[in-house]
Enzyme design. Structure first.
Site, PDB file in Angstrom:
ATOM      1  N   HIS A   1     -85.053  -4.231 -14.792  1.00 16.13           N
ATOM      2  CA  HIS A   1     -85.427  -2.819 -14.170  1.00 16.13           C
ATOM      3  C   HIS A   1     -85.243  -2.584 -12.824  1.00 16.13           C
ATOM      4  O   HIS A   1     -85.530  -1.591 -12.316  1.00 16.13           O
ATOM      5  CB  HIS A   1     -86.950  -3.057 -14.732  1.00 16.13           C
ATOM      6  CG  HIS A   1     -87.838  -3.900 -13.678  1.00 16.13           C
ATOM      7  ND1 HIS A   1     -87.941  -5.338 -14.127  1.00 16.13           N
ATOM      8  CD2 HIS A   1     -88.410  -3.978 -12.568  1.00 16.13           C
ATOM      9  CE1 HIS A   1     -88.884  -5.906 -13.182  1.00 16.13           C
ATOM     10  NE2 HIS A   1     -88.813  -4.925 -12.243  1.00 16.13           N
ATOM     11  N   THR A   2     -84.797  -3.623 -12.031  1.00 20.46           N
ATOM     12  CA  THR A   2     -84.365  -3.327 -10.660  1.00 20.46           C
ATOM     13  C   THR A   2     -82.796  -3.240 -10.505  1.00 20.46           C
ATOM     14  O   THR A   2     -82.454  -3.015  -9.350  1.00 20.46           O
ATOM     15  CB  THR A   2     -84.741  -4.478  -9.707  1.00 20.46           C
ATOM     16  OG1 THR A   2     -84.010  -5.694 -10.115  1.00 20.46           O
ATOM     17  CG2 THR A   2     -86.242  -4.609  -9.862  1.00 20.46           C
ATOM     18  N   THR A   3     -82.021  -2.935 -11.583  1.00 22.30           N
ATOM     19  CA  THR A   3     -80.606  -2.750 -11.314  1.00 22.30           C
ATOM     20  C   THR A   3     -80.104  -1.456 -11.152  1.00 22.30           C
ATOM     21  O   THR A   3     -79.087  -1.067 -11.255  1.00 22.30           O
ATOM     22  CB  THR A   3     -79.913  -3.316 -12.713  1.00 22.30           C
ATOM     23  OG1 THR A   3     -80.439  -2.880 -13.724  1.00 22.30           O
ATOM     24  CG2 THR A   3     -80.207  -4.710 -12.911  1.00 22.30           C
TER      25      THR A   3
END
Lengths: 245, 247
Positions: free
Chosen positions: B26-28
């Site tokens: 989800h932080t990519t």
């Protein structure tokens, strides 16, 4: 018979409200040879007299560079000073790495002050047996601090710690108002003059036992030992000759 | 000849990232994003501008966001990229500034220090392969010296008299090169504002993730000043003659 029951560790109070271990540690500082610190508007100087345990041994180092802008002089247990200077060096490096800024001197001294205080409060620890004079230059100018085993940190115009340092302090108290506008050279010579007052009868300042350190706005932390101190020792004698004329 | 057909046994499955299995994903990618920041040096200090939009993909989702902030008394920070990562950076900086305030020793965190600190945070996060998806512009006066620097999600840094992030790097930077470079010490505030508005107007015409509502900020010897949102005059009459996709 009359053994003191309240000096077994630093976390026990005496009924008179004293902590003997801390007082003993402060005594250790007075056993070490004297160091003198003094500052002007632009510079701050340390001078120290080194001791050697016997004729065959070298002289024990008294002034340590922490960073380009900071240095310390020690009186007391040298090995404790080594621990503190290693800590200060890594803190100075951390400040440089993270913020690209020279570690403010006051913060550095308060950091080791907090460490020393913790040692006087937690069971199973002992106070540091060393006092330090910390000099440094930061955004707010040159500074001279005293660090003591009790964790007390104070800032000074001029100060001295170590054996017979009261004589040096008396000298400094008489002259400190003149220091503000002095050149670096005059400051060093005045420091040596105060330091000389702490020597035992028959002892002299010479190139072997004298150590000089200074730092300023445009002067990186510098330590002079051995032959490099000769020029200042000469000035000291010169001043003496002029006074007696 | 028939092509060779390779069939995988039905038991072999491609590893898949789900919330409970596999790498964290989800932080990519950035989710809610801000577009260009532009900044340059002028006679009295640093000028910076950014619009008030935080897009959700191509949707103009949040239209009153602040993408310029003061860090301490002499530093200005502009951000493009993921807005939640910016909020994380805001919290980090606020806690650093609180620590500095608590020291209470009159030592200020200068622009150079703030720049170095943010650069370190960005490079540290990229090293963890979990970057903060932003480009930051840091400007200010450090002991009277004008500092203007850039740092992005790779930890890449450079300092320059003119900086533009994102789309601004393509559309505003050439204008800034022409009008600012070599004149950093003579540009008046009026002219600087005019250049800033011209760049932001070009960006609003051509950048589909921009908004005609923006803030301007400056750092001078008097400190940091961030304006209230304002609009730019635009003229869309040419649009009537455009049919299809142009060319």
């Amino acid at each position: 018979m009359f053994r003191n029951n309240y000096d077994n560790d630093a976390s026990t109070w005496s009924p008179q409200g004293r902590i003997f271990q801390v007082e003993y540690a402060s005594e250790a500082v007075k056993q070490g040879s004297a160091v003198v610190g003094l500052k002007s508007k632009e510079h701050v100087v340390l001078v120290a007299v080194k001791r050697s345990p016997n004729e065959l041994a070298s002289y024990q180092k008294k002034i340590v560079r922490i960073d380009d802008h900071m240095g310390i002089a020690m009186a007391g247990l040298t090995s404790d000073a080594r621990v503190l200077s290693n800590y200060l060096r890594s803190e100075a490096m951390r400040s440089k790495m993270i913020y690209g800024r020279a570690l403010p001197v006051g913060r550095a001294v308060n950091a080791i002050g907090d460490k020393a205080q913790t040692n006087t409060q937690e069971y199973g620890r002992r106070p540091y047996g060393v006092g330090l004079l910390v000099i440094g230059q930061d955004d707010t100018g040159p500074h001279l601090y005293e660090f003591s085993p009790s964790g007390i940190v104070s800032e000074y115009y001029a100060y001295s710690i170590g054996a017979r340092s009261q004589s040096a302090r008396t000298n400094l108290e008489r002259n400190y108002e003149k220091f503000e506008d002095m050149s670096l050279q005059e400051l060093v010579v005045h420091g040596l003059r105060a330091l000389r007052d702490t020597l035992q009868q028959g002892k002299q300042l010479d190139t072997l036992n004298t150590s000089i350190g200074f730092v300023g706005k445009d002067t990186k932390m510098t330590i002079l030992d051995g032959e490099n101190t000769q020029a200042y020792l000469d000035l000291l004698d010169e001043g003496e000759a002029m006074e007696t004329e | 000849m028939d092509p060779i057909e390779i069939r995988l046994p039905h038991t072999i499955q491609r590893p898949k990232a789900t919330p409970n299995y596999g790498p964290r994903t989800h932080t990519t990618r950035p989710i809610v994003t801000g577009t260009s920041v532009i900044a340059f040096k002028y006679k009295d200090g640093i000028m910076m501008a950014a619009d008030c939009l935080a897009s959700y993909g191509s949707l103009a989702r949040f239209r009153n966001e602040k993408r310029l902030m003061a860090v301490g008394e002499t530093t200005l920070l502009g951000v493009s990229g993921d807005m939640s990562d910016f909020q994380h950076m805001q919290h980090t900086l606020e806690s650093i500034l609180t620590q500095e305030y608590d020291m209470d020793d009159g030592q200020k965190l200068g622009t150079k220090s703030v720049y170095k600190c943010i650069s370190n945070i960005m490079y540290n996060r990229r090293t963890k392969v979990d970057p903060l998806w932003n480009s930051y512009v840091i400007g200010g006066l450090d002991n009277g010296e004008k500092i203007l620097g850039y740092v992005d999600l790779y930890g890449t840094t450079y300092q320059s008299a003119t900086i533009a992030t994102g789309f601004g790097g393509h559309l505003a930077q050439p204008i800034l090169r022409r009008r600012v470079e070599g004149r950093e010490d003579e540009l008046s505030e009026e002219e600087a504002v005019q250049i800033l508005d011209e760049c932001m107007r070009v960006l609003f015409y051509r950048d589909a993730r921009s908004l005609n509502k923006l803030r301007r900020a400056k750092v001078t010897a008097q400190g940091v000043e961030i304006s209230e949102p304002y609009m730019l005059e635009t003229n869309w009459s040419f649009a009537e003659s455009i049919t299809g996709y142009g060319s």
